[in-house]
Design an enzyme around this catalytic site. Structure first.
Site, PDB file in Angstrom:
ATOM      1  N   GLU A 162      -6.745  -7.720  -0.794  1.00 11.63           N
ATOM      2  CA  GLU A 162      -7.213  -7.752   0.789  1.00 11.63           C
ATOM      3  C   GLU A 162      -8.609  -7.368   0.703  1.00 11.63           C
ATOM      4  O   GLU A 162      -8.601  -6.343   0.242  1.00 11.63           O
ATOM      5  CB  GLU A 162      -6.294  -6.721   1.476  1.00 11.63           C
ATOM      6  N   GLU A 214       0.834  -1.119   0.020  1.00 11.08           N
ATOM      7  CA  GLU A 214       0.046  -0.006  -0.173  1.00 11.08           C
ATOM      8  C   GLU A 214       0.900   1.339  -0.049  1.00 11.08           C
ATOM      9  O   GLU A 214       0.895   2.051   1.052  1.00 11.08           O
ATOM     10  CB  GLU A 214      -1.036   0.024   1.273  1.00 11.08           C
TER      11      GLU A 214
END
Ligand code: GLA
Length: 720
Positions: free
Chosen positions: A360, A203
């Site tokens: 995710e 991320e």
């Protein structure tokens, strides 16, 4: 695609660890169980996915999640893999935050025997590995030795150790250390037969998207010199520094746009956003390049975050073999499933239609909202099926086992704190079975006739402030997306400069900043027979954030057959009545209005009362062989739905068969997926031809009753 980015500084290839791969060639097998066919199939599949995505049978949907065995005593690992087998897990992401467990000093050998054992164990039970480069959270020893890798905020505060992602993206110390680690991991595990995919960083930009330290300032100056050909007058022109006495005599006078006493120069801020995105991507690329050299056959990814503003997802996706995303819609939001669908469609589009990975999602609740509402019963399944329906070939969760300690201990996991006699675990096992049944969808494409334009640079510029009103692009995108979702019309996202020829209808919400190329691209699309819907505050500035003069939206006035003379944004509690061919008796507009002069366009909606009475609110203009629509306000949902429905009809967008409200319908590779997002049963028409439901195995025709949060996946008629 990395528009305006410089090559990463330094010579990363010199840092590549060229020692022989610990596990030898990729088909080498380890452990007691020799599985050459599995390894061969995996290796072949990965090669195909990375390059052409022509996946040979047997297809399968990947299922699993982040696996953090370092948080647990080793005796639990055997239980982990047994449970993975029970749930049908076939891919786990390992090592995302393991740096401190893998290395004890700069350039030190890996202390990774534990990771060897984890990977061997996973391989033995047939679980593939998405192996992280482990660089997302620098270890304390690195910070202690080099405190200047810690990032600095816009108001000069140096952040501390104790969370994660605490690094300045321009720090050569951080980058060298990260590349060294990635290189050692590639060297040790590049040949491991469990390895399916590289997971670089994590991320990027999610905690620190820009750093304002002196190292960053120097890197920013270098970036500016390159952008403006070492010509300070060019920078002064682009930044409009004649305003407020901001003229620079030398690049050395320029710094990051730190906290200042009043509104900061917008182009200065815009360039810093461009620079910061490039610096983060340079970190990613530096690691990516060592992996590509060490293991050219292993695909790479890093997890994007949907409509995440700081990183230009078009540029990032272009640098990945498999585009992946983290998706966390809020179960408390009644439109969460629509938000989730939007992110799915965006992610598929970022990869030019290739299958993508849901990297995710939470199996239940997250722990980072003020109140963390868990997923409603069944939503873990329906949102996962939705991802597959919209192009995902993997459904992975954060995380496998809910942590017992640390900042995320109240984040749900596939194995909850309560163990396996829990609703969560039963849902995890059931989803594994569903996904096994959906194997025929893996690798198949999705087609769309409508595209929403999104350009990160325009988004940055749109939200810089000092504008007529604060517009938020995600809201505007969502407002146009929702009626299309409701009508079962699949939508792609596209960059304004990309090839639009496959689409019948292009939607451009608040595309504030456009390059000449983007402007011409849209004109050519309509001229050659396509349709476009452009909303207010589009086509306003050029890439330097300078207003395009002569009336708004300057590049598209002829296309739209109108001039906008003045903006008249509305206070948040105010609406204006609307009338017109697509209006109902209580139609209203909100957020925005304008003084519009028609020059050939025909109004479809106009303001019905008040000082702006008679002003066009929606128009259509025939142009070339197509039609250009304009929206000067945000109509209420029913009016907007009527307008979009008329436009899609006129544009010749194929209409989806009618279906009940609350049921999502998507087609992937000839399979029709119907998902009931409500908590009541709904009957849905499935046509007269019998088709097999891949989820239940039974034949369906005429009508099916979808239970609350139930779904069917109907195989193509020829696949009976
Ligand atoms: C992000 C991160 C994960 C974890 C989850 C929790 O997506 O990548 O490490 O923190 O959020 O929701």
């Amino acid at each position: 695609m990395a528009r305006g980015c410089l090559a990463p500084s330094g010579h990363w290839s010199t840092l590549i660890d060229r020692r022989p791969l610990r596990y030898g060639p990729r088909n080498h097998t380890v452990g007691a169980t020799d599985k050459p066919l599995v390894a061969l199939e995996r290796s072949l599949r990965m090669r195909m996915e990375a390059r052409s995505l022509e996946i040979p049978t047997p297809r399968r949907i990947r299922y699993g999640g982040d696996y953090n065995p370092e948080q647990w005593p080793e005796h639990l690992w055997a239980e982990d893999v047994a449970l993975m087998a029970e749930a049908g897990v076939n891919l786990v992401t390992v090592g995302v935050f393991s740096w401190a467990q893998l290395q004890g000093g700069l350039g030190a050998e890996l202390s990774a025997d534990w990771l060897d054992r984890v990977l061997d164990l996973l391989y033995e039970v047939g679980v593939g590995v998405d192996l992280a480069t482990a660089t997302a959270s620098p270890p304390p020893w690195l910070v202690r030795a080099h405190p200047d890798i810690l990032p600095v905020s816009a108001d000069g505060v140096r952040m501390s150790l104790g969370g994660r992602q605490h690094y300045c993206p321009s720090s050569s110390v951080y980058r060298d250390a990260a590349v060294d680690l990635a290189s050692r991991i590639a060297s040790r595990y590049g040949g491991h037969p469990a390895l399916e995919l590289w997971h670089i960083g994590n991320e990027y930009g999610s905690r620190v998207n820009a750093c304002y330290c002196e190292v960053s300032a120097a890197a920013f100056r270098k970036w500016l010199r390159d952008r403006y050909n070492d010509d300070i007058d060019e920078l002064n022109r682009a930044w409009g520094t004649a305003f407020w006495s901001q003229r620079y005599l030398d690049f050395d006078e320029v710094g990051p746009p730190r906290t200042a006493p009043s509104m900061r120069n917008p182009t200065h801020q815009l360039d810093f956003l461009r620079f910061s995105d490039c610096e983060l991507r340079a970190c990613y690329l530096a690691e990516r390049d060592v992996l590509r050299v060490a293991t050219p056959q292993v695909p790479v990814t890093t997890n994007l975050m949907g409509l995440f503003q700081p990183t230009d997802s078009w540029a990032w996706a272009a640098e990945m073999d498999i585009v992946s995303v983290d998706r966390y819609p809020d179960p408390a939001d009644p439109y969460a499933h629509v938000q989730a669908a939007l992110v799915a469609d965006l992610t598929r589009s970022l990869g030019a239609g290739r299958p993508w990975y849901l990297m995710e999602q939470a199996p239940g609740a997250v722990n980072w909202r003020p109140t963390n509402v868990p997923k409603n019963r069944g939503e873990f399944r329906t949102w996962s099926l939705q991802a597959v329906a919209r192009g995902a070939d993997a459904v992975l969760q954060f995380q496998w086992r809910a942590s017992a300690a640390g900042a995320e201990k109240f984040h749900s996991g596939m194995v909850p704190h309560g163990g396996v006699d829990t609703r969560q675990w039963r849902e995890v096992v059931a989803l594994g079975a569903d996904l096994r049944n959906l194997a025929p969808l893996a690798g198949t494409p999705i087609s769309a006739h409508v595209a929403l334009l999104v350009d990160w640079e325009s988004w940055w510029a749109l939200e810089l402030g000092s504008h007529p009103a604060q517009l938020r692009l995600p809201e505007l995108l969502f407002e146009l997306y929702q009626p299309l979702f409701d009508s079962g019309t699949t939508v792609d996202f596209a960059h304004p400069e990309s090839d639009l020829s496959q689409y019948r209808l292009i939607l451009a919400p608040a595309l504030y900043m456009v390059s000449g190329r983007a402007a011409t691209n849209l004109i050519a699309h309509v001229d050659s027979g396509g349709c476009a819907l452009i909303t207010y505050f589009s086509g306003i500035v050029d890439p330097d954030d300078h207003v395009r003069l002569g009336g708004y939206p300057a590049p598209w006035r002829d296309l739209l057959g109108l001039d906008v003379e003045e903006f008249s944004p509305l206070p948040s509690n105010e609406t204006l009545p609307l009338r017109g061919s697509v209006a109902h008796s209580r139609s209203t507009g909100r957020r925005w209005a304008e003084l519009v002069r028609l020059r050939g366009a025909r109004p479809l909606l106009e303001i019905a009362a008040g000082p702006l009475e008679g002003q066009p609110a929606a128009t259509v203009h025939r142009y070339g062989r197509g039609a250009a629509y304009y929206l000067a306000t945000t109509p209420d949902p029913a009016t907007l739905t009527a307008l979009i429905s008329e436009i899609t009809f006129e544009a010749g967008v194929p209409t989806a068969p009618p279906r009940p409200v609350g049921v999502e319908a998507v087609e992937r590779g000839g399979h029709v997926v119907l998902i009931n997002h409500t908590d009541a049963p709904i009957d849905a028409d499935v046509g007269a031809n019998p088709r097999r439901d891949l989820l239940s195995g039974s034949m369906k025709h005429h009508s099916v009753t979808l239970p609350p949060r139930g779904a069917v996946v109907l195989a193509p008629a020829e696949n009976l």
